[in-house]
Design a protein around this motif. Structure first.
Motif, PDB file in Angstrom:
ATOM      1  N   PRO A   1      42.912  34.285  42.475  1.00 11.06           N
ATOM      2  CA  PRO A   1      43.876  35.332  42.113  1.00 11.06           C
ATOM      3  C   PRO A   1      45.091  35.316  43.035  1.00 11.06           C
ATOM      4  O   PRO A   1      45.041  34.779  44.133  1.00 11.06           O
ATOM      5  N   SER A   2      46.163  35.921  42.565  1.00 15.01           N
ATOM      6  CA  SER A   2      47.346  36.090  43.410  1.00 15.01           C
ATOM      7  C   SER A   2      47.436  37.508  43.958  1.00 15.01           C
ATOM      8  O   SER A   2      47.944  37.720  45.057  1.00 15.01           O
ATOM      9  N   ASP A   3      46.928  38.488  43.192  1.00 10.75           N
ATOM     10  CA  ASP A   3      47.088  39.899  43.555  1.00 10.75           C
ATOM     11  C   ASP A   3      45.866  40.708  43.152  1.00 10.75           C
ATOM     12  O   ASP A   3      45.085  40.287  42.293  1.00 10.75           O
ATOM     13  N   ILE A   4      45.745  41.875  43.771  1.00 13.06           N
ATOM     14  CA  ILE A   4      44.775  42.880  43.353  1.00 13.06           C
ATOM     15  C   ILE A   4      45.556  44.125  42.957  1.00 13.06           C
ATOM     16  O   ILE A   4      46.373  44.633  43.724  1.00 13.06           O
ATOM     17  N   LEU A   5      45.294  44.590  41.743  1.00 13.90           N
ATOM     18  CA  LEU A   5      45.869  45.842  41.256  1.00 13.90           C
ATOM     19  C   LEU A   5      44.880  46.958  41.544  1.00 13.90           C
ATOM     20  O   LEU A   5      43.689  46.829  41.249  1.00 13.90           O
TER      21      LEU A   5
ATOM     22  N   GLY B   1      44.216  40.733  25.364  1.00  9.16           N
ATOM     23  CA  GLY B   1      45.485  40.033  25.265  1.00  9.16           C
ATOM     24  C   GLY B   1      46.180  39.839  26.597  1.00  9.16           C
ATOM     25  O   GLY B   1      47.107  39.039  26.699  1.00  9.16           O
ATOM     26  N   LEU B   2      45.730  40.554  27.636  1.00  9.17           N
ATOM     27  CA  LEU B   2      46.310  40.425  28.972  1.00  9.17           C
ATOM     28  C   LEU B   2      45.525  39.465  29.867  1.00  9.17           C
ATOM     29  O   LEU B   2      45.884  39.249  31.015  1.00  9.17           O
ATOM     30  N   VAL B   3      44.436  38.914  29.339  1.00  6.45           N
ATOM     31  CA  VAL B   3      43.534  38.086  30.153  1.00  6.45           C
ATOM     32  C   VAL B   3      44.103  36.682  30.331  1.00  6.45           C
ATOM     33  O   VAL B   3      44.652  36.078  29.403  1.00  6.45           O
TER      34      VAL B   3
ATOM     35  N   ARG C   1      41.555  45.517  39.721  1.00  5.70           N
ATOM     36  CA  ARG C   1      41.575  44.361  38.837  1.00  5.70           C
ATOM     37  C   ARG C   1      42.287  43.206  39.520  1.00  5.70           C
ATOM     38  O   ARG C   1      43.289  43.401  40.206  1.00  5.70           O
ATOM     39  N   LEU C   2      41.753  42.026  39.326  1.00  5.27           N
ATOM     40  CA  LEU C   2      42.330  40.809  39.888  1.00  5.27           C
ATOM     41  C   LEU C   2      43.370  40.249  38.928  1.00  5.27           C
ATOM     42  O   LEU C   2      43.180  40.278  37.704  1.00  5.27           O
ATOM     43  N   LEU C   3      44.461  39.706  39.484  1.00  7.35           N
ATOM     44  CA  LEU C   3      45.550  39.176  38.678  1.00  7.35           C
ATOM     45  C   LEU C   3      45.906  37.760  39.119  1.00  7.35           C
ATOM     46  O   LEU C   3      45.729  37.400  40.287  1.00  7.35           O
ATOM     47  N   ALA C   4      46.424  36.982  38.165  1.00  8.51           N
ATOM     48  CA  ALA C   4      46.916  35.639  38.468  1.00  8.51           C
ATOM     49  C   ALA C   4      48.061  35.321  37.510  1.00  8.51           C
ATOM     50  O   ALA C   4      48.068  35.787  36.369  1.00  8.51           O
ATOM     51  N   PRO C   5      49.027  34.534  37.970  1.00 11.75           N
ATOM     52  CA  PRO C   5      50.172  34.215  37.103  1.00 11.75           C
ATOM     53  C   PRO C   5      49.862  33.102  36.105  1.00 11.75           C
ATOM     54  O   PRO C   5      49.030  32.234  36.354  1.00 11.75           O
ATOM     55  N   HIS C   6      50.570  33.160  34.972  1.00 15.09           N
ATOM     56  CA  HIS C   6      50.549  32.087  33.973  1.00 15.09           C
ATOM     57  C   HIS C   6      51.790  32.256  33.106  1.00 15.09           C
ATOM     58  O   HIS C   6      52.057  33.360  32.615  1.00 15.09           O
ATOM     59  N   ASP C   7      52.533  31.196  32.938  1.00 13.14           N
ATOM     60  CA  ASP C   7      53.751  31.210  32.115  1.00 13.14           C
ATOM     61  C   ASP C   7      54.714  32.337  32.502  1.00 13.14           C
ATOM     62  O   ASP C   7      55.267  33.021  31.642  1.00 13.14           O
ATOM     63  N   GLY C   8      54.870  32.549  33.803  1.00 12.64           N
ATOM     64  CA  GLY C   8      55.842  33.522  34.283  1.00 12.64           C
ATOM     65  C   GLY C   8      55.415  34.970  34.232  1.00 12.64           C
ATOM     66  O   GLY C   8      56.203  35.863  34.539  1.00 12.64           O
ATOM     67  N   ARG C   9      54.163  35.232  33.821  1.00 14.58           N
ATOM     68  CA  ARG C   9      53.663  36.608  33.766  1.00 14.58           C
ATOM     69  C   ARG C   9      52.342  36.704  34.516  1.00 14.58           C
ATOM     70  O   ARG C   9      51.636  35.710  34.672  1.00 14.58           O
ATOM     71  N   LEU C  10      52.002  37.912  34.953  1.00 15.34           N
ATOM     72  CA  LEU C  10      50.693  38.155  35.540  1.00 15.34           C
ATOM     73  C   LEU C  10      49.698  38.473  34.426  1.00 15.34           C
ATOM     74  O   LEU C  10      50.049  39.092  33.421  1.00 15.34           O
ATOM     75  N   HIS C  11      48.455  38.034  34.653  1.00 13.09           N
ATOM     76  CA  HIS C  11      47.371  38.263  33.692  1.00 13.09           C
ATOM     77  C   HIS C  11      46.133  38.747  34.435  1.00 13.09           C
ATOM     78  O   HIS C  11      45.959  38.460  35.629  1.00 13.09           O
ATOM     79  N   LEU C  12      45.251  39.439  33.718  1.00 10.71           N
ATOM     80  CA  LEU C  12      43.952  39.804  34.272  1.00 10.71           C
ATOM     81  C   LEU C  12      43.138  38.536  34.491  1.00 10.71           C
ATOM     82  O   LEU C  12      43.097  37.668  33.614  1.00 10.71           O
ATOM     83  N   LEU C  13      42.485  38.467  35.623  1.00  8.10           N
ATOM     84  CA  LEU C  13      41.610  37.330  35.905  1.00  8.10           C
ATOM     85  C   LEU C  13      40.171  37.840  35.891  1.00  8.10           C
ATOM     86  O   LEU C  13      39.786  38.648  36.739  1.00  8.10           O
ATOM     87  N   GLU C  14      39.422  37.415  34.891  1.00  2.00           N
ATOM     88  CA  GLU C  14      38.028  37.850  34.740  1.00  2.00           C
ATOM     89  C   GLU C  14      37.092  36.785  35.292  1.00  2.00           C
ATOM     90  O   GLU C  14      37.423  35.596  35.297  1.00  2.00           O
ATOM     91  N   HIS C  15      35.910  37.226  35.709  1.00  3.52           N
ATOM     92  CA  HIS C  15      34.897  36.304  36.211  1.00  3.52           C
ATOM     93  C   HIS C  15      34.281  35.476  35.088  1.00  3.52           C
ATOM     94  O   HIS C  15      34.180  35.930  33.950  1.00  3.52           O
ATOM     95  N   CYS C  16      33.843  34.283  35.444  1.00  2.83           N
ATOM     96  CA  CYS C  16      33.061  33.422  34.558  1.00  2.83           C
ATOM     97  C   CYS C  16      31.598  33.570  34.976  1.00  2.83           C
ATOM     98  O   CYS C  16      31.277  33.388  36.155  1.00  2.83           O
ATOM     99  N   LEU C  17      30.741  33.888  34.034  1.00  2.00           N
ATOM    100  CA  LEU C  17      29.324  34.009  34.355  1.00  2.00           C
ATOM    101  C   LEU C  17      28.710  32.624  34.558  1.00  2.00           C
ATOM    102  O   LEU C  17      28.986  31.700  33.790  1.00  2.00           O
ATOM    103  N   THR C  18      27.871  32.513  35.569  1.00  2.00           N
ATOM    104  CA  THR C  18      27.076  31.302  35.743  1.00  2.00           C
ATOM    105  C   THR C  18      25.893  31.384  34.783  1.00  2.00           C
ATOM    106  O   THR C  18      25.679  32.413  34.118  1.00  2.00           O
ATOM    107  N   THR C  19      25.095  30.328  34.715  1.00  2.00           N
ATOM    108  CA  THR C  19      23.892  30.363  33.874  1.00  2.00           C
ATOM    109  C   THR C  19      22.989  31.514  34.301  1.00  2.00           C
ATOM    110  O   THR C  19      22.481  32.269  33.467  1.00  2.00           O
ATOM    111  N   LYS C  20      22.840  31.692  35.609  1.00  2.00           N
ATOM    112  CA  LYS C  20      22.014  32.791  36.109  1.00  2.00           C
ATOM    113  C   LYS C  20      22.642  34.139  35.754  1.00  2.00           C
ATOM    114  O   LYS C  20      21.948  35.093  35.393  1.00  2.00           O
TER     115      LYS C  20
END
Length: 195
Positions: free
Chosen positions: A124-128, A63-65, A153-172
């Motif tokens: 990201p905007s920040d590192i926690l 829910g924090l992602v 953990r990497l963080l980025a803002p959205h709608d006035g709050r910080l959220h966890l920023l997770e990696h997107c896997l490539t096909t590999k």
């Protein structure tokens, strides 16, 4: 210390125990009082993350992602990868005396967060950073084991709050993740740090 991107994004087990932790060129200095979470968004995120971990519910961490990370998890492998990260988050017991710091993200200093296995959907905007230790002592108080853990953990803002920023896997990255889940030997870096 150079760390594979996905492993670092999940968490690091280290013996840093409050000492400056090199991450690429910069350092996560857990003793620097200027790095304490001071802004309202930082404090709100730290509170929400600690509560989510303490809940023992992976869905609370999910829910924090950040929506950008959720949007890029379109395959079953990508969704399973995120579920694994969030399940590992809630296995940790973060004590009240954990050292918690924030530092601005600098892409030039952290180029390895984008690899052939995974990439971040946005910058990201920040590192926690959270650093703590657990000790086990016998009945006489003799130290038996001491384990230090550092979570980054990497963080980025959205709608006035910080959220966890997770990696997107490539096909590999998805292929490697599936191979590792199936127990197939593979000679490329591990996708996720062990708990």
């Amino acid at each position: 210390m150079r760390i594979p991107a996905i492993g670092l994004a999940c968490c690091l087990a280290t013996s840093a125990l409050g000492q400056p932790l090199p991450v690429g060129a910069p350092r996560m200095d857990f003793a620097d009082p200027t790095r304490l979470p001071r802004t309202e968004p930082h404090k709100a995120f730290v509170s929400a993350y600690l509560a989510a971990v303490a809940s023992r519910q992976p869905e609370a961490v999910r829910g924090l992602v950040h929506p950008a990370s959720i949007a890029c998890a379109t395959s079953e492998a990508a969704r399973d990868y995120l579920a694994l990260i969030h399940a590992r988050d809630v296995t940790r017991t973060i004590p009240p005396d954990a050292r918690i710091v924030m530092r601005p993200f600098d892409k030039a200093a952290f180029p390895y967060f984008w690899t052939e296995l995974a990439a971040l959907p946005i910058e990201p905007s920040d590192i926690l950073g959270i650093d703590f230790s657990h000790e086990e002592r016998d009945a006489r108080g003799v130290l038996l084991t001491s384990k230090g853990t550092t979570i980054l953990r990497l963080l980025a803002p959205h709608d006035g709050r910080l959220h966890l920023l997770e990696h997107c896997l490539t096909t590999k990255g998805e292929e490697l993740f599936r191979a590792k889940q199936a127990g197939t030997p593979h000679n490329t870096p591990a996708l996720a740090a062990k708990p």
